[in-house]
Scaffold this motif. Sequence first.
Motif, mmCIF file in Angstrom:
data_model
loop_
_atom_site.group_PDB
_atom_site.id
_atom_site.type_symbol
_atom_site.label_atom_id
_atom_site.label_comp_id
_atom_site.label_asym_id
_atom_site.label_seq_id
_atom_site.Cartn_x
_atom_site.Cartn_y
_atom_site.Cartn_z
ATOM 1 N N ARG A 288 0.805 -1.222 0.000
ATOM 2 C CA ARG A 288 0.000 0.000 0.000
ATOM 3 C C ARG A 288 0.837 1.270 0.000
ATOM 4 N NH1 ARG A 288 -3.831 -0.255 4.635
ATOM 5 N NH2 ARG A 288 -5.155 -1.446 3.220
ATOM 6 N N SER A 289 1.803 1.321 0.918
ATOM 7 C CA SER A 289 2.407 2.618 1.229
ATOM 8 C C SER A 289 3.833 2.749 0.728
ATOM 9 C CB SER A 289 2.409 2.831 2.739
ATOM 10 O OG SER A 289 1.142 2.571 3.274
ATOM 11 N N THR A 290 4.298 3.978 0.611
ATOM 12 C CA THR A 290 5.698 4.225 0.257
ATOM 13 C C THR A 290 6.581 3.840 1.442
ATOM 14 O OG1 THR A 290 5.680 6.422 1.208
ATOM 15 C CG2 THR A 290 5.036 6.244 -1.126
ATOM 16 N N ILE A 293 6.450 6.152 4.583
ATOM 17 C CA ILE A 293 5.215 6.000 5.364
ATOM 18 C C ILE A 293 5.263 4.701 6.158
ATOM 19 C CG2 ILE A 293 2.712 5.659 5.204
ATOM 20 C CD1 ILE A 293 2.784 7.503 2.685
ATOM 21 N N LEU A 294 5.678 3.646 5.474
ATOM 22 C CA LEU A 294 5.693 2.341 6.134
ATOM 23 C C LEU A 294 6.697 2.299 7.286
ATOM 24 C CD1 LEU A 294 4.452 -0.439 6.017
ATOM 25 C CD2 LEU A 294 6.362 -1.176 4.616
ATOM 26 N N GLU A 570 -7.994 2.799 2.250
ATOM 27 C CA GLU A 570 -6.714 3.372 1.832
ATOM 28 C C GLU A 570 -6.946 4.552 0.896
ATOM 29 O OE1 GLU A 570 -4.862 -0.100 0.092
ATOM 30 O OE2 GLU A 570 -5.829 0.202 -1.842
ATOM 31 N N THR A 608 -1.020 4.133 8.277
ATOM 32 C CA THR A 608 -1.005 3.101 7.242
ATOM 33 C C THR A 608 -2.188 3.187 6.273
ATOM 34 O OG1 THR A 608 -2.059 1.576 8.799
ATOM 35 C CG2 THR A 608 0.332 1.429 8.570
ATOM 36 N N ALA A 610 -2.316 5.735 4.330
ATOM 37 C CA ALA A 610 -1.772 6.556 3.245
ATOM 38 C C ALA A 610 -0.980 5.724 2.252
ATOM 39 C CB ALA A 610 -0.883 7.640 3.841
ATOM 40 N N LYS A 611 -1.227 5.968 0.976
ATOM 41 C CA LYS A 611 -0.479 5.253 -0.048
ATOM 42 C C LYS A 611 0.741 6.061 -0.489
ATOM 43 C CE LYS A 611 -3.201 3.006 -3.145
ATOM 44 N NZ LYS A 611 -4.400 2.757 -4.003
ATOM 45 N N GLN A 612 0.486 7.306 -0.919
ATOM 46 C CA GLN A 612 1.604 8.073 -1.484
ATOM 47 C C GLN A 612 2.122 9.171 -0.584
ATOM 48 O OE1 GLN A 612 0.038 9.724 -5.083
ATOM 49 N NE2 GLN A 612 -0.535 7.702 -5.833
ATOM 50 N N LEU A 614 1.598 11.494 3.071
ATOM 51 C CA LEU A 614 0.962 11.662 4.377
ATOM 52 C C LEU A 614 1.439 12.960 5.007
ATOM 53 C CD1 LEU A 614 -0.522 10.548 6.969
ATOM 54 C CD2 LEU A 614 1.654 9.465 7.578
#
Length: 726
Positions: A288-290, A293-294, A570, A608, A610-612, A614
């Motif tokens: 999901r996330s960059t 973010i992760l 998401e 978590t 957020a994908k791209q 935050l």
Amino acid sequence: MDISELLDGLNDKQREAVAAPLGNYLVLAGAGSGKTRVLTHRIAWLIAVEGISEGSIMAVTFTNKAAAEMRQRIESTLSQHSSRRLFGMWVGTFHSIAHRLLRAHYLDANLPQDFQILDSEDQLRLLKRLLKLHNYDEKMFPAKQACWYINNKKDDGLRPHQIDDNNDKQEREWINIYRIYQDTCDRAGLVDFAEILLRAYELFLKKPVILQRYRQRFQQILVDEFQDTNKIQYAWIRLLAGETGNVMIVGDDDQSIYGWRGAQVENIQRFLDDFHKAKTIRLEQNYRSTGNILQSANQLISNNSNRLGKDLWTEGDKGEPVGIYAAFNELDEALFVSSQIKIWQEDGGELNDCAVLYRSNSQSRVIEEALIRAQIPYRIYGGMRFFERQEIKDALAYLRLIANRQDDAAFERVINTPTRGIGDRTLDVLRNLTREREITLWQATQLAIGENKLAGRSATALLRFCELINSLAQETEEMPLFAQTDFVIKHSGLYEMYKQEKGEKGEVRIENLEELVSATREFIKPDDAEDMSDLSAFLTHASLEAGEEQASPHQSCVQMMTLHSAKGLEFPRVFMVGVEEGLFPSFMSLEEPGRLEEERRLAYVGITRAKQKLTICYAESRRLYGKEERHIPSRFINELPQECIQAVRLRGTVTRAYNQSAVGSVKISPLNDSGWKTGQKVKHGKFGTGTVINVEGSDNNTRLQIAFQGQGIKWLIAHLANLEKL
Ligand SMILES: Nc1ncnc2c1ncn2[C@@H]1O[C@H](COP(=O)(O)OP(=O)(O)OP(=O)(O)O)[C@@H](O)[C@H]1O
Ligand SMILES: [Mg+2]
């Protein structure tokens, strides 16, 4: 169909879960690792490869929206070869599935056929009335606490006679209140949310033949977001599965955020103990996330203890750093969010892809105002929901009475809306009759009129009311639902009443009533409601499902919601606002062991989503609940890895540097003229140590709200309480 298609787009671990032989499985994995995807593919796999009939599958999701999405995805996966709709499969939330069972077996569940759902607000109102009627002191037995008590007991599967009072007088009274409340609901044919689950559980327990039938039918049970199941939900699944059922649960202990509502993360371990040869499959890759973010999420959650432990990694780019914006106050924060969304939009971003997440609903208003000013459309999930608005509930109450005259909650709501000269004295006569004779308000009305218990004028007014309801029912009997709704709004007097309400508020209410008619027009009765009347099906939909989403907007718009309701979702662009000590984590959570960790899990859920991109915001000063308070950034910000975050500075404005050293201690507000400030630690002779979380009034009238360790929150008069400052 080609098996490989079902396994396309899955990694090895996911495939292992999807294609596992029949049996019991726990898929334990962090956010965004594809748990929900696995569940969806597993169902398609069961049907297409294992040859399992769709009618033997039950899938439990956390929201009704998620259920609809899951059904649609499975259908589209399977229909690449043949177009099919999965009529026989049951997909829904625990509540909607349990409700369906109760509808199908209402007699065995001891319910009238037209039983209705009592939502939380109605439940509170009803309890308020009952406590008064039975002469309970409001201060000793507040309705809110009664609600909480009853729901809690039900979540634990307990009826009044099963609760041990431990020879405690107070407890005995609570049990009695539970009993009074339950008797009233039973007479009126009303079930609250917790009751739906408990009754469905008892139905299985008391009627082995019915249980057996469903056991044989639902051989495949799948549950998403399992970490947030409560005791009764777990017991129900266990009962249904029996020795032969196959259960796949997916969940993430780090995302358990409903402990305050009775959810038990221990159910994960319980599952492994209770279910024969249950096997655990772990997923570790996040899709999901960059990277930034992760990594932020991972580092944050590592501050919690007692985790089952998971490593999440991604192959994706690091992406942009997580932005941290220090706003001067909540207005500045709102302005910042709206201007950033504008920029996103101008850069070609979709509004639908933007989400604003907050800790509590009360934070949304300021953001909404900024969005309105910037002409950015938005939609709020949860919060003041469409079906919870006053005018809508009024109209629904008329419809409910038409469906079931014994519905006491609906009766109370509209007996004097619009006013028809039925005074409190008259109502008290009726209420007392309900208590003495153990009957409903509708029955009490007939009785009071029949036995001449009322003054002539009141009796006439009541008689007219009953005639009105009966005639609304009769005249609309043959109408389609939307015409019926329209008719009831116009002829009940509601329309006129709100028309006369001055200004914008009245206009909005009329618009909402019209919107309700459109909602009934667009309403499609779900497959599982065939045997219900259109009206009953719609009323169920209004109580059970529609709470998740505000009605209508078809255009693309910003999504606003609490962190709690964002679970499972998401979005490419996410703003988390109000990330301040005292707000998030909330003050209350600081005093109760375990609660702080739950707040941290909530932050983990937020990040978590957020994908791209935050952005986390906090305001140095905030007006909330009518009080201005100075805040410091949340400890959660301090827990993020330095290399993944970046302070946001706006061109042309001066923003204060983001100062991590100030993070993590209790917020300090300016001294109140009485010398008290929030954050002050105190000691009290009886309640022990605590923290001041609110200061109101001045001089001798100063009242302090104090969160005491292990004793809960109390309001005390400062100069009488004999507090020692620590
Ligand atoms: N093998 C895969 N390849 C590509 N994308 C994937 C894969 N597995 C999952 N995804 C995508 O990753 C995102 C997260 O998946 P999903 O929502 O199923 O995760 P989840 O574990 O259920 O998350 P949460 O814990 O937040 O509920 C989705 O957009 C999904 O489509
Ligand atoms: Mg999920």
